[in-house]
Design an enzyme around this catalytic site. Structure first.
Site, PDB file in Angstrom:
ATOM      1  N   LYS A 295       1.004  42.621  37.376  1.00  0.00           N
ATOM      2  CA  LYS A 295       1.753  41.455  36.916  1.00  0.00           C
ATOM      3  C   LYS A 295       2.733  41.075  38.017  1.00  0.00           C
ATOM      4  O   LYS A 295       3.640  41.841  38.361  1.00  0.00           O
ATOM      5  CB  LYS A 295       2.507  41.767  35.619  1.00  0.00           C
ATOM      6  CG  LYS A 295       3.283  40.580  35.073  1.00  0.00           C
ATOM      7  CD  LYS A 295       3.995  40.931  33.770  1.00  0.00           C
ATOM      8  CE  LYS A 295       4.750  39.745  33.204  1.00  0.00           C
ATOM      9  NZ  LYS A 295       5.448  40.089  31.943  1.00  0.00           N
ATOM     10  N   ARG A 305       8.317  30.886  29.248  1.00  0.00           N
ATOM     11  CA  ARG A 305       9.689  31.307  28.955  1.00  0.00           C
ATOM     12  C   ARG A 305      10.426  30.249  28.140  1.00  0.00           C
ATOM     13  O   ARG A 305      11.303  30.565  27.347  1.00  0.00           O
ATOM     14  CB  ARG A 305      10.411  31.635  30.263  1.00  0.00           C
ATOM     15  CG  ARG A 305       9.855  32.914  30.888  1.00  0.00           C
ATOM     16  CD  ARG A 305      10.401  33.201  32.260  1.00  0.00           C
ATOM     17  NE  ARG A 305       9.785  34.419  32.809  1.00  0.00           N
ATOM     18  CZ  ARG A 305       9.856  34.783  34.071  1.00  0.00           C
ATOM     19  NH1 ARG A 305      10.522  34.033  34.946  1.00  0.00           N
ATOM     20  NH2 ARG A 305       9.266  35.901  34.486  1.00  0.00           N
ATOM     21  N   LYS A 317      13.074  38.972  38.104  1.00  0.00           N
ATOM     22  CA  LYS A 317      12.326  40.163  37.687  1.00  0.00           C
ATOM     23  C   LYS A 317      11.612  40.836  38.849  1.00  0.00           C
ATOM     24  O   LYS A 317      10.652  41.584  38.657  1.00  0.00           O
ATOM     25  CB  LYS A 317      11.327  39.783  36.592  1.00  0.00           C
ATOM     26  CG  LYS A 317      11.990  39.180  35.357  1.00  0.00           C
ATOM     27  CD  LYS A 317      11.012  39.002  34.198  1.00  0.00           C
ATOM     28  CE  LYS A 317      11.732  38.490  32.966  1.00  0.00           C
ATOM     29  NZ  LYS A 317      10.857  38.448  31.763  1.00  0.00           N
ATOM     30  N   GLU A 333      -0.990  50.531  41.331  1.00  0.00           N
ATOM     31  CA  GLU A 333      -0.735  50.338  39.902  1.00  0.00           C
ATOM     32  C   GLU A 333      -1.980  50.648  39.072  1.00  0.00           C
ATOM     33  O   GLU A 333      -1.895  51.273  38.005  1.00  0.00           O
ATOM     34  CB  GLU A 333      -0.276  48.899  39.643  1.00  0.00           C
ATOM     35  CG  GLU A 333       1.057  48.527  40.276  1.00  0.00           C
ATOM     36  CD  GLU A 333       2.238  49.148  39.557  1.00  0.00           C
ATOM     37  OE1 GLU A 333       2.046  49.761  38.484  1.00  0.00           O
ATOM     38  OE2 GLU A 333       3.368  49.021  40.074  1.00  0.00           O
ATOM     39  N   LYS A 348      -2.160  39.242  36.117  1.00  0.00           N
ATOM     40  CA  LYS A 348      -1.408  38.067  35.700  1.00  0.00           C
ATOM     41  C   LYS A 348      -0.533  37.599  36.854  1.00  0.00           C
ATOM     42  O   LYS A 348       0.182  38.427  37.436  1.00  0.00           O
ATOM     43  CB  LYS A 348      -0.540  38.427  34.485  1.00  0.00           C
ATOM     44  CG  LYS A 348       0.308  37.287  33.948  1.00  0.00           C
ATOM     45  CD  LYS A 348       1.165  37.749  32.770  1.00  0.00           C
ATOM     46  CE  LYS A 348       1.993  36.590  32.205  1.00  0.00           C
ATOM     47  NZ  LYS A 348       2.855  37.016  31.092  1.00  0.00           N
ATOM     48  N   SER A 374       0.796  30.149  31.471  1.00  0.00           N
ATOM     49  CA  SER A 374       1.273  28.846  30.986  1.00  0.00           C
ATOM     50  C   SER A 374       1.327  27.800  32.092  1.00  0.00           C
ATOM     51  O   SER A 374       1.000  26.630  31.855  1.00  0.00           O
ATOM     52  CB  SER A 374       2.653  29.011  30.348  1.00  0.00           C
ATOM     53  OG  SER A 374       3.582  29.570  31.267  1.00  0.00           O
ATOM     54  N   TYR A 413      -4.624  29.829  26.911  1.00  0.00           N
ATOM     55  CA  TYR A 413      -4.197  28.870  25.906  1.00  0.00           C
ATOM     56  C   TYR A 413      -5.280  27.826  25.637  1.00  0.00           C
ATOM     57  O   TYR A 413      -5.177  27.070  24.668  1.00  0.00           O
ATOM     58  CB  TYR A 413      -2.898  28.197  26.357  1.00  0.00           C
ATOM     59  CG  TYR A 413      -1.813  29.204  26.647  1.00  0.00           C
ATOM     60  CD1 TYR A 413      -1.093  29.797  25.622  1.00  0.00           C
ATOM     61  CD2 TYR A 413      -1.540  29.618  27.957  1.00  0.00           C
ATOM     62  CE1 TYR A 413      -0.117  30.753  25.880  1.00  0.00           C
ATOM     63  CE2 TYR A 413      -0.572  30.574  28.230  1.00  0.00           C
ATOM     64  CZ  TYR A 413       0.131  31.139  27.190  1.00  0.00           C
ATOM     65  OH  TYR A 413       1.078  32.104  27.453  1.00  0.00           O
TER      66      TYR A 413
END
Length: 427
Positions: A295, A305, A317, A333, A348, A374, A413
């Site tokens: 991510k 968000r 972040k 990872e 992502k 998004s 979505y």
């Protein structure tokens, strides 16, 4: 050229249909004309059976198989339509010698049937996981930055949206809650409230649709008054191990409510192994873990968000999400998540990170998920509204690209819209 009737007969009637061979590149130049005639014939002459698919099925003569074979052996061979002439090239096309090519890849793309036969990647509604935003209200609230998406009332609008998705073959969803501000605190304790919004919603959906596959998000940002995925120390450092402790309680609470797959999206070190141990200790050995393995600290998350009102109250972040410039780090990872017991590895964002999806697909035997986030969704929607692109075609192409790169499932979505399109294509 119009269809003409053909038969075996000798006569001197003039032809009425003529093909000028000079107009067709590829026909022999020393033949001036090919004549195909539609001519009357004396009734005394025997007429051969003419088979024409363009006129429907040939009339049956009531012959047995043996009689048909005997007629052919005796020279009474039914005629079939001629090979059609080569289509004409436009005026001015140069007459050349064909290239001496052993292989012409275009042969395998020559028609829709051929292309479908050799298509290497397919996509179906079963490949989609539908992200759904929920809130405590009764009405569905439009999300301004994500046209067509809503915060759904968990008791009404959500149930209706799930029914629509199931009707077109999408039977997997992932839930994202908008938590009331009054329930947020620095340690995100509402995340493991067994009667919180997400556990209540899971129980409702499982009661209505027992076979629905429910993924959940495991992270503190929707519940944190700081808007971060973990507990924030007073100097701004995100506390890793203390956050993992909270995430374990959150995952168990979701599993207890009936979640099929818990999905830690927080990017804390060691959280997959700790969550696996916590689930197993509570008897949830059959609950899967989809880890947000790679991510990235991406700018494509903005509309999401807004949907959850979960922007960080300060900073960014980047100390826990990955650097978009890094490729090999994804392998670190992935190897850790595999070793700790992850069942699915997720990348992502999606489309800007096709190389990472392919990397994990090539290096891991586990299923690979991609999240078409998004920002990707909203860009396609905006381009479609402005008539800059064909929204439907770009939507389907983007999803196919994620599949081609190696994604087994896609969180998108577009799930309902794309599945509806696919169902209509099959009719």
């Amino acid at each position: 050229m119009a269809t003409t009737s053909l038969f075996n007969a000798s006569c001197s009637f003039p032809s009425i249909k003529v093909i000028d061979c000079k107009s067709y590149i590829g026909l022999r130049s020393n033949v001036n004309q090919v004549r195909i005639a539609s001519l009357p014939v004396a009734t005394s002459q025997r007429r051969s059976l003419v088979v024409r698919a363009s006129n429907g099925h040939a009339k049956k003569l009531g012959r047995s198989d043996a009689e048909c074979e005997a007629a052919v052996a005796a020279g009474d061979v039914p005629e079939a339509p001629p090979v059609p002439p080569k289509p004409a090239a436009p005026a001015g096309t140069p007459v050349i010698q064909p290239l001496n090519l052993n292989r012409r890849p275009r042969r395998n793309r020559a028609s829709p049937t051929v292309r479908a036969a050799f298509q290497e990647t397919d996509i179906s509604p079963a490949n989609f996981v539908y992200p759904l935003f929920i809130h405590e209200g009764e009405e569905d609230t439009p999300i301004g930055a994500m046209p067509g998406c809503y915060r759904l009332g968990w008791r009404h609008g959500l149930v209706e949206e799930v029914a629509k998705a199931r009707a077109v073959g999408v039977n997997s969803i992932v839930l994202f809650p908008k938590v009331p501000e009054a329930l947020k605190n620095p340690t995100g304790d509402e995340a493991y409230n067994d009667n919180g919004l997400v556990p209540r919603t899971i129980r409702l959906l499982k009661d209505k649709y027992p076979d629905l596959i429910i993924y959940t998000d495991v992270a503190l940002d929707p519940y944190s008054s700081d808007g971060h995925d973990g507990i924030v120390r007073e100097d701004g450092v995100i506390m890793n191990d203390e956050t993992v402790h909270q995430l374990c309680k959150q995952a168990v609470s979701q599993a207890r409510a009936g979640a099929d797959v818990v999905s830690p999206s927080d990017m804390m070190d060691g959280r997959v192994g700790a969550i696996r141990a916590a689930l197993d200790a509570e008897g949830f050995q059959n609950v899967s873990i989809m880890s947000y393995t790679a991510k990235y600290a991406s700018s494509f998350y903005g509309p999401f968000r807004e949907a959850l009102d979960s922007n960080p109250r300060f900073g960014d972040k980047k100390t826990y999400q990955m650097n978009p410039a890094n490729y090999r780090e994804a392998l670190i990872e992935a190897r850790e998540d595999e070793a700790e017991g992850a069942d699915i590895l997720l990348v992502k964002p999606g489309l800007p990170y096709l190389d990472i999806i392919r990397l994990l697909r090539d290096k891991s035997p586990l299923p690979i998920a991609a999240y078409q986030v998004s920002g990707e969704y909203s860009m396609i929607k905006a381009g479609g509204v402005l008539k800059m692109i064909d929204e439907e075609k770009v939507m389907m192409e983007s999803l196919m690209c994620l599949r081609r790169a190696g994604a087994d499932i896609i969180l998108t979505y577009f799930a309902l819209q794309a599945a509806t399109y696919l169902c209509n294509q099959k009719r």
